[in-house]
Design an enzyme around this catalytic site. Sequence first.
Site, PDB file in Angstrom:
ATOM      1  N   ASP A 286       0.867  -1.168   0.000  1.00  0.00           N
ATOM      2  CA  ASP A 286       0.000   0.000   0.000  1.00  0.00           C
ATOM      3  C   ASP A 286       0.917   1.235   0.000  1.00  0.00           C
ATOM      4  OD1 ASP A 286      -2.149   1.654  -0.021  1.00  0.00           O
ATOM      5  OD2 ASP A 286      -3.188   0.727   1.669  1.00  0.00           O
TER       6      ASP A 286
HETATM    7  C1  BGC Z   1      -5.031   3.217   0.308  1.00  0.00           C
HETATM    8  C2  BGC Z   1      -5.240   2.212  -0.801  1.00  0.00           C
HETATM    9  C3  BGC Z   1      -5.094   2.868  -2.147  1.00  0.00           C
HETATM   10  C4  BGC Z   1      -3.765   3.546  -2.229  1.00  0.00           C
HETATM   11  C5  BGC Z   1      -3.471   4.192  -3.569  1.00  0.00           C
HETATM   12  C6  BGC Z   1      -3.811   4.068   0.095  1.00  0.00           C
HETATM   13  O1  BGC Z   1      -3.778   5.124   0.982  1.00  0.00           O
HETATM   14  O2  BGC Z   1      -4.974   2.540   1.541  1.00  0.00           O
HETATM   15  O3  BGC Z   1      -6.504   1.624  -0.656  1.00  0.00           O
HETATM   16  O4  BGC Z   1      -5.257   1.918  -3.168  1.00  0.00           O
HETATM   17  O5  BGC Z   1      -3.700   4.535  -1.224  1.00  0.00           O
HETATM   18  O6  BGC Z   1      -4.206   5.332  -3.794  1.00  0.00           O
END
Ligand code: BGC
Length: 762
Positions: A286
């Site tokens: 993530d």
């Molecule tokens: C989130 C994810 C997301 C990623 C990319 C993160 O902060 O937890 O769910 O896909 O950002 O935007």
Amino acid sequence: MKRILTLAVIALCMAGGTARAQMTNEARMKTFIDALMKKMTLDEKLGQLNLPGSGDIVTGQAQSSDIGRKIREGKVGGLFNIKSVAKIRDVQKVAVEESRLKIPLIFGMDVIHGYETVFPIPLGLSCTWDMQLIENSARIAAVEASADGINWTFSPMVDIARDARWGRIAEGNGEDPYLGSRIAEAMVRGYQGTDLTKNNTIMACVKHYALYGAAEAGRDYNTTDMSRQRMYNDYFPPFKAAADAGAGSFMASFNEIDGVPATANKWLLTDVLRKQWGFKGFVVTDYTGINEMVDHGIGDLKTVSARALAAGIDMDMVGEGLLTTIKQSMKEGKITMAQVDAACRRILEAKYKLGLFSDPFKYCDENRAKTEVFTAGHRTVARNTAAQSFVLMKNQGNILPLKKSGTVALVGPLADNKENMPGTWSVAANFQKATSVLAGLKEVVGDKVNILYAKGSNLDADAAFEERAGMFGKALGRDNRPADVIIKEAVDIAAGADVIVAALGESAEMSGESSSRSNIEIPQVQKDLLKALLKTGKPVVLVLFTGRPLAIKEEHASVPAILNVWFGGSEAGYAIADVLFGNVNPSGKLTTTWPQNVGQVPIFYAHKNTGRPLEEGKWFSKFRSNYLDVSNDPEFPFGFGLSYTTFSYSDITLSSTSLKGNQQLTASVTVTNTGNYEGKEVVQLYIRDVVGSVTRPVKELKGFQKISLKAGESKTVSFIITPEDLKFYNYDLKYVWESGEFQIMIGTNSRELKMAKVNWVK
Ligand code: BGC
């Protein structure tokens, strides 16, 4: 007989042919990637593992930007959240024309519940219990995203969530592993279709692996700690289902598991995901997931990057830990070339499977971008889907549906705001194209119904809170007059109406990432408005916006009609009008338990019985498992939702009450539409394993069927139950079923159920 045999032989040959074709595809991919990897330097391999933040890429700027330089140097594997074919084409050109090995980039985006045509937030979508509808929503999202240059989506989010305080409960499918698994499969099918090399399918990324939804105290990013029993039985199943459905990638979660952050958790990423489940795709972290392990306290960037790669991470989102430290870790003997190769190969395989090596611009078709995004057809599907996601919570005296005549007073901070309708995580949405409730009502019934409007209150009395709850261009606009003046204005216009529709609740950003709440009620200033509206004596319909289960005990008791509309997407305004005025009969059913108050959280229907269960019919008993100040009952149970019509259930008919081994059990009920409207009903099957080698939940969802019945019509609904449906992970984490007594329950929600018993032995 001969003919049947011949057909069988042909079928076998065809199956063999398909398998052979797959083999040759796999072999071809391997040959291609082997040859490519032979040419790659270590830096270029590490570059493939890098998914940097794309900043604010502007068309025509790719050449000169810092990202452009990195791409040219082969230091970038992909980019994400860049919108438009022009921008994507621009950076892809740098990759395939100016980098040494011309390896195309993969383009990701958070296409969570639709692209420009926005569908209901996932929690709402799950309440349709309609797998075809859910699959179609993902299919349409894939068509639009791929038409706009995207080939990889950070969806589905399949985290089981049982804590309404956690804001990201909005992004998932609720509390149940069985339903969550069916939805996970439907989403993967919708995005990926059957052929990823087509230009209108995109790769799914299943997130957040794992247990993210069980954050302590419902506070985002917080620690999780649970037994393996609960992981395997409750939290893992949707992930496994998505892997089995062929999802191309997984995203590691932010939280720790057993004291090791998921991003560095080898047991999770390699032993469970790859070895036990046979997952063959790639795993991305993530956002800055690697870097955050420094704050988790397990080492400096070099250490945590090496741990992540060794654990099974293949791609590093934003933080560039792998890019900048792995070489050094290799020198120190902490990482091997084989580990880098394995990760690099998985990224290249994903690109190969998407057909990017054959045509890096296959998703960059300006004509598709112009004709396949936010189309009238897609919007119609989204409007219908939104209507199916709404849950009718109360309808005393059949106030709903409203008459298509007279005067309606539409009141509330969410009544005339289009920006909030798409809901949280609608990255590609154009808010200006969304439809507010006011606009929707006017469009659908404005020629027959006189519609008055007043805001009635701010979202919250606290301006600073409201600002936090209105981020990303979703501010509701602040009315700085005293609250009582704003309320009086609404009460005054309501005086001239036959019915009041109050559009209240949460704003879109009161749920979603980093939007946890310790108070899960409707903000007080809106409650004050509602009370004033009720005082007028006019019938009041509460149109409730929310991204989580709310504690609405007071409103449930005092407001005659409540329609929970979540955040319905770009077409929400129309869909709300469709349901309020009876063009669509609501059929949504809750996929989370709604508590009476926040103190009951986490609350879920599939709980254990405990050694001191409360006696049936009581709400308090000393030395029993209960509270002094509130009963154990939820305000609304899992699976609950009303309709404009009513349904009755017959008793259950069983094909047998005593079964052996792999026999099948058929359990049937007859459902009758006893009201005046045609309507849809979700018939739900639950099973209780009465005695187990480990304690078992009081009931578990094991099947459901959504049926449509005309007024007065009856249908017999049958469920076929096999020992597969009785299986669970035992103390040794073996997936088994055990002989004994089982209760078979069928009904309209997890609380109102018919029950029959069977004995099933091995
Ligand atoms: C989130 C994810 C997301 C990623 C990319 C993160 O902060 O937890 O769910 O896909 O950002 O935007």
